[in-house]
Every structure is written in structure tokens, then in C-alpha cells.
Scaffold this motif. Sequence first.
Motif, PDB file in Angstrom:
ATOM      1  N   UNK A 215       1.018  -1.242   0.336  1.00 12.58           N
ATOM      2  CA  UNK A 215      -0.447   0.048   0.003  1.00 12.58           C
ATOM      3  C   UNK A 215       0.966   1.604  -0.211  1.00 12.58           C
ATOM      4  N   UNK A 216       2.322   1.891   0.808  1.00  9.39           N
ATOM      5  CA  UNK A 216       3.067   2.527   0.484  1.00  9.39           C
ATOM      6  C   UNK A 216       3.581   2.178  -0.412  1.00  9.39           C
ATOM      7  N   UNK A 217       4.356   1.492  -1.243  1.00  7.39           N
ATOM      8  CA  UNK A 217       4.314   1.155  -2.515  1.00  7.39           C
ATOM      9  C   UNK A 217       3.602   1.593  -3.641  1.00  7.39           C
ATOM     10  N   UNK A 218       2.160   1.658  -3.231  1.00  5.34           N
ATOM     11  CA  UNK A 218       1.236   2.076  -4.497  1.00  5.34           C
ATOM     12  C   UNK A 218       1.658   3.806  -4.150  1.00  5.34           C
ATOM     13  N   UNK A 219       1.726   4.117  -3.586  1.00  6.97           N
ATOM     14  CA  UNK A 219       1.573   5.483  -3.456  1.00  6.97           C
ATOM     15  C   UNK A 219       2.805   6.117  -4.377  1.00  6.97           C
ATOM     16  N   UNK A 220       4.165   5.768  -3.800  1.00  8.56           N
ATOM     17  CA  UNK A 220       4.866   5.657  -4.008  1.00  8.56           C
ATOM     18  C   UNK A 220       5.245   5.752  -5.675  1.00  8.56           C
ATOM     19  N   UNK A 221       4.633   4.635  -6.758  1.00 10.90           N
ATOM     20  CA  UNK A 221       3.974   3.789  -8.094  1.00 10.90           C
ATOM     21  C   UNK A 221       3.870   5.128  -7.958  1.00 10.90           C
ATOM     22  N   UNK A 222       2.029   5.624  -7.710  1.00 14.03           N
ATOM     23  CA  UNK A 222       1.405   6.919  -8.456  1.00 14.03           C
ATOM     24  C   UNK A 222       1.961   7.670  -8.799  1.00 14.03           C
ATOM     25  N   UNK A 223       3.214   8.641  -8.150  1.00 13.26           N
ATOM     26  CA  UNK A 223       3.866   9.329  -8.060  1.00 13.26           C
ATOM     27  C   UNK A 223       5.302   9.094  -9.230  1.00 13.26           C
ATOM     28  N   UNK A 224       5.847   8.215  -9.715  1.00 11.16           N
ATOM     29  CA  UNK A 224       6.973   7.542 -10.554  1.00 11.16           C
ATOM     30  C   UNK A 224       8.283   7.148  -9.491  1.00 11.16           C
ATOM     31  N   UNK A 225       7.893   7.147  -8.180  1.00  9.08           N
ATOM     32  CA  UNK A 225       8.951   6.896  -7.187  1.00  9.08           C
ATOM     33  C   UNK A 225       9.345   5.529  -6.454  1.00  9.08           C
ATOM     34  N   UNK A 226       9.831   5.257  -5.791  1.00 13.72           N
ATOM     35  CA  UNK A 226      10.307   3.654  -5.019  1.00 13.72           C
ATOM     36  C   UNK A 226      10.248   4.100  -3.994  1.00 13.72           C
ATOM     37  N   UNK A 227       9.639   2.745  -2.955  1.00 17.14           N
ATOM     38  CA  UNK A 227      10.106   3.502  -1.960  1.00 17.14           C
ATOM     39  C   UNK A 227      10.886   2.422  -0.941  1.00 17.14           C
ATOM     40  N   UNK A 228      12.085   2.853  -0.537  1.00 15.98           N
ATOM     41  CA  UNK A 228      12.917   2.505  -0.187  1.00 15.98           C
ATOM     42  C   UNK A 228      13.386   2.589   2.188  1.00 15.98           C
ATOM     43  N   UNK A 229      12.786   1.000   1.971  1.00 18.34           N
ATOM     44  CA  UNK A 229      13.272   0.736   3.100  1.00 18.34           C
ATOM     45  C   UNK A 229      13.901   1.647   3.667  1.00 18.34           C
ATOM     46  N   UNK A 230      14.198   1.868   5.623  1.00 20.87           N
ATOM     47  CA  UNK A 230      15.278   3.145   5.952  1.00 20.87           C
ATOM     48  C   UNK A 230      15.817   1.869   6.677  1.00 20.87           C
ATOM     49  N   UNK A 231      16.246   0.617   6.436  1.00 20.33           N
ATOM     50  CA  UNK A 231      17.473  -0.073   6.993  1.00 20.33           C
ATOM     51  C   UNK A 231      17.925  -0.957   5.464  1.00 20.33           C
ATOM     52  N   UNK A 232      17.420   0.507   4.469  1.00 21.55           N
ATOM     53  CA  UNK A 232      18.397  -0.223   3.478  1.00 21.55           C
ATOM     54  C   UNK A 232      19.059   1.441   2.653  1.00 21.55           C
ATOM     55  N   UNK A 233      19.315   2.831   3.668  1.00 20.92           N
ATOM     56  CA  UNK A 233      20.015   3.427   3.280  1.00 20.92           C
ATOM     57  C   UNK A 233      20.836   3.728   3.311  1.00 20.92           C
ATOM     58  N   UNK A 234      21.746   2.610   4.086  1.00 18.77           N
ATOM     59  CA  UNK A 234      23.297   2.682   3.937  1.00 18.77           C
ATOM     60  C   UNK A 234      23.664   2.346   2.244  1.00 18.77           C
ATOM     61  N   UNK A 235      22.786   1.092   1.937  1.00 17.28           N
ATOM     62  CA  UNK A 235      23.510   0.096   0.525  1.00 17.28           C
ATOM     63  C   UNK A 235      22.681   1.270  -0.337  1.00 17.28           C
ATOM     64  N   UNK A 236      22.015   2.034  -0.100  1.00 13.89           N
ATOM     65  CA  UNK A 236      21.982   3.639  -1.557  1.00 13.89           C
ATOM     66  C   UNK A 236      22.957   4.413  -1.327  1.00 13.89           C
ATOM     67  N   UNK A 237      23.497   5.068  -0.385  1.00 15.75           N
ATOM     68  CA  UNK A 237      24.540   5.772   0.469  1.00 15.75           C
ATOM     69  C   UNK A 237      25.828   5.008  -0.765  1.00 15.75           C
ATOM     70  N   UNK A 238      26.177   3.454  -0.288  1.00 18.48           N
ATOM     71  CA  UNK A 238      26.920   2.842  -1.185  1.00 18.48           C
ATOM     72  C   UNK A 238      27.300   3.074  -2.422  1.00 18.48           C
ATOM     73  N   UNK A 239      26.086   2.916  -3.201  1.00 20.88           N
ATOM     74  CA  UNK A 239      25.349   3.317  -4.789  1.00 20.88           C
ATOM     75  C   UNK A 239      25.846   4.511  -4.515  1.00 20.88           C
ATOM     76  N   UNK A 240      24.900   5.344  -4.461  1.00 26.08           N
ATOM     77  CA  UNK A 240      25.843   6.972  -4.565  1.00 26.08           C
ATOM     78  C   UNK A 240      26.795   7.168  -4.766  1.00 26.08           C
ATOM     79  N   UNK A 241      27.716   6.755  -3.741  1.00 23.60           N
ATOM     80  CA  UNK A 241      29.291   7.723  -3.169  1.00 23.60           C
ATOM     81  C   UNK A 241      29.939   5.632  -4.783  1.00 23.60           C
ATOM     82  N   UNK A 242      29.377   4.914  -4.878  1.00 25.52           N
ATOM     83  CA  UNK A 242      30.071   4.565  -5.844  1.00 25.52           C
ATOM     84  C   UNK A 242      30.375   4.866  -7.564  1.00 25.52           C
ATOM     85  N   UNK A 243      28.812   6.132  -7.388  1.00 23.65           N
ATOM     86  CA  UNK A 243      28.102   6.598  -8.658  1.00 23.65           C
ATOM     87  C   UNK A 243      29.384   8.130  -8.988  1.00 23.65           C
ATOM     88  N   UNK A 244      29.450   8.595  -7.769  1.00 22.54           N
ATOM     89  CA  UNK A 244      30.269   9.535  -7.340  1.00 22.54           C
ATOM     90  C   UNK A 244      31.530   9.467  -7.749  1.00 22.54           C
TER      91      UNK A 244
END
Length: 168
Positions: free
Chosen positions: A114-143
Motif C-alpha cells: 500500500x505504501x509502495x502503491x503511493x510511491x508508484x502513482x507518483x513515479x517513485x520507489x519505496x526504500x526501507x530505512x534499513x537499506x539507506x546505507x546500501x543506497x549511500x554506497x551506491x551513490x558513493x560508487x556512482x560519484x
Amino acid sequence: MKDTSDPIQSIYLTETSTDILKEHCIGRSFPDSVLAPKATSTITGEVISRAVSMAMKESGQSREEIAVAMSEYLVTEVVNRNMLNAYASEARKEHKIGLERFIALIASTKDERLVQLLADLVGMVLIPSSLLPAVEVVLWDAKKLLAQDQQQQAHEKLENALASQDLK
């Protein structure tokens, strides 16, 4: 053409990072049969009604139990089975679930779709807060990759400049 000076627009994901994000961030979502709009009504109202219906059916709780849990969550409002039936009905367009009750439904069913549905409707993706460190790693890798590309381009410009001076 993309602006490559913006690292957010120039993310290069490693296969491992991509797999981690796909597996854990996107999570469960509703099937296309729920998300696909019918030609006769608004996308959001009909999609939300179908999602509400499916979430309640798959919750393992009766609608009465969900109504009680939602009422407890809302404290000052009472939700009943008939209200839930109306929210889940595509035909009852005048009975749309409000945001507070939608949040109570999410809390009561524990259905992250249900939360992901809201994100889908506006073109976004739900990311659980427990995975924010993984997102940070990806962003640092990208930079880092962007910086390496920019460094390579600077080296090529320098080599070209030096080569053109040798010819003169």
C-alpha cells in the motif's frame, strides 16, 4: 542529453548494487491486474480501491478485525466493515478512503504494498530505512565512477592539447 555533471543523474550501478536495490528496495507490489486502469474511470480511485480490496483479502484478517484495528489506531474515529467495503468497491466512487484511514489500513494490515502503491502513482520507489546505507554506497560508487570518467576526459584533453603543440 543528460547532464553528466549531476552525479544523481549519472548513476552507474554495479551489478551487485543493482541486485541489492531491486531485491530489497522495490519490494512487493500489486500485480498489473490491480494497477492497470480501466478506460471508464480515474486511474487513482480505481487502483486504490482494488489495492485496498486485495490488501484486506490477503491480510489474514477479517474486515471486522481490520476495522477494529484501524479504529484503535485512529483513536477518535470509528471504522466499520461497511466503510471498508465501500473503500474496496470500484463502483462506490463517492466513498474514497482518506489519508488518515489509509495510513491506519497500512498499520492494520502491515501491507507494505500500500505504501509502495503511493510511491508508484507518483513515479517513485519505496526504500526501507534499513537499506539507506546500501543506497549511500551506491551513490558513493556512482560519484567515484563519475569522477573517474571526468578525470579520464581531462587526461584525454591534456593529451590532445600536448599532441597539437608537438605538431606546431
